[in-house]
Design an enzyme around this catalytic site. Structure first.
Site, PDB file in Angstrom:
ATOM      1  N   HIS A  11       0.824  -1.210   0.000  1.00 10.57           N
ATOM      2  CA  HIS A  11       0.000   0.000   0.000  1.00 10.57           C
ATOM      3  C   HIS A  11       0.854   1.254   0.000  1.00 10.57           C
ATOM      4  CE1 HIS A  11       0.903   0.729   4.237  1.00 10.57           C
ATOM      5  NE2 HIS A  11       0.467  -0.479   4.566  1.00 10.57           N
ATOM      6  N   CYS A  30       2.608  -5.019   6.648  1.00 15.08           N
ATOM      7  CA  CYS A  30       2.437  -4.767   5.212  1.00 15.08           C
ATOM      8  C   CYS A  30       3.737  -4.241   4.597  1.00 15.08           C
ATOM      9  CB  CYS A  30       1.310  -3.763   4.997  1.00 15.08           C
ATOM     10  SG  CYS A  30      -0.290  -4.313   5.627  1.00 15.08           S
TER      11      CYS A  30
END
Length: 349
Positions: free
Chosen positions: A152, A160
């Site tokens: 992201h 992430c």
């Protein structure tokens, strides 16, 4: 609002905040007229693809290397092989080198994943995102848990890979155009580092070394063929280019694989290099340990000599009435640091 109700409401809000922190990087922005997920590819990206013999709609592969903090985008060219198109710096990832094990460990995943249009997140809290697909078939075979593990925007990670907003904008658009070109998915390969024999030897004592040597075969196949290897899971391990096709039982026996002479030769050479590098690392560690022991012994001997010399002169001083004998022990002599005055000649009487 009574104090009791306020305390209960505060507790609920804290629990919700903690829960949000443990579910990695998920979440959606409210629906709006924001069209960020449909922003066209820049003219420089399109011309770059043309110059390498590819196009926005061609197939793609993404590779991530944790230690190097690099994300690579590869595109298929007119030759049928994939060529690296662009690299992006990873702004942040979570945890240490090694796979994700369980929900809440804040560890970024490693392995092979298949990204489909359903994993794209156009309304992410982190500008744009796509889900890695964790846990995949391999992860589930090992009972590993986790959710919303994304690639992201932004520069903050809870399991992430954060690419900054500008970075994910390009990566997202490249993936979108790949799907528009008729490709049902693209492969995401996530490695702890570039899978060389020397690097593996440096990490030979890691509890993840078996897993890393498993996924190295997929790394090697892509390096050799410049095409994404077909992967599946059997006997709770990755298998690449299995013969026969069809989905495998992740707990069942592994079938034969399609033999690749170049891969076999590389694996044999790498095994020899790995063994030699491990021996070299062991020798280096032994030399460093011996040197550290030698320095510690020298320092201990120097301290002992200093203490012995100090004790010797202290004894002499006490023998001849030196030191502070007869003085108030609370009085500390003052040293001016100035030379003593030259004595005057004796007067003649």
């Amino acid at each position: 609002m009574t104090a009791t109700v306020f305390r209960k409401l505060s507790s609920v809000l804290i629990l919700l905040w903690v829960a949000f922190g443990l579910v990695a990087c998920g979440g959606f922005l409210p629906k709006s007229s924001d069209n960020r997920h449909n922003q066209p590819l820049s003219s420089s990206i399109q011309s770059g693809l043309r110059n390498m013999g590819s196009s926005p709609g061609e197939a793609m592969v993404i590779r991530i290397f944790k230690e190097e903090k690099v994300l690579e985008v590869w595109k298929r060219t007119t030759s049928g092989q994939f060529k690296m198109f662009k690299t992006y710096e990873i702004c942040a990832f979570s945890g240490e080198l090694g796979p994700k094990i369980k929900e809440g460990d804040r560890q970024s995943p490693e392995g092979f994943y298949t990204i489909t249009p359903g994993l794209m997140n156009p309304r992410s809290n982190y500008y744009l995102a796509f889900n890695t697909g964790f846990p995949n078939k391999f992860d589930r075979a090992w009972g590993r848990t986790g959710s919303d593990l994304m690639v992201h925007g932004d520069c903050s990670s809870r399991g992430c890979y954060a690419m900054t907003d500008d970075g994910i904008a390009e990566i997202y658009a490249l993936a979108r155009e790949t799907f528009k070109g008729g490709n049902p998915s693209f492969q995401l390969q996530i490695f702890p580092f570039r899978m060389t024999a020397a690097k593996l030897a440096q990490k030979a004592s890691s509890p993840h070394i078996g897993f890393w040597r498993d996924i190295k075969e997929g790394y090697d196949l892509f390096e050799l063929t410049k095409a994404p290897p077909a992967w599946d899971v059997c006997e709770r391990q990755y298998i690449f280019n299995a013969a026969g096709g069809g989905a495998l039982n992740p707990m069942g026996p592994c079938p034969a694989v399609v033999q690749n002479a170049a891969l076999t030769a590389k694996q044999q050479a790498d095994e020899i290099a790995f063994a030699a590098a491990v021996e070299s690392e062991a020798q280096k560690a032994a030399r460093e340990a011996a040197e550290a022991e030698r320095q510690a012994a020298e320092e201990a001997a120097a301290r002992a000599r200093g203490e012995a010399i100090g004790g010797f002169f202290s004894g002499i001083g006490n023998m001849f009435g030196g030191g502070n004998a007869g003085q108030d022990p609370n009085v500390v002599p003052v040293m001016s640091g100035k030379p003593a005055p030259k004595p005057m000649p004796r007067l003649q009487r």
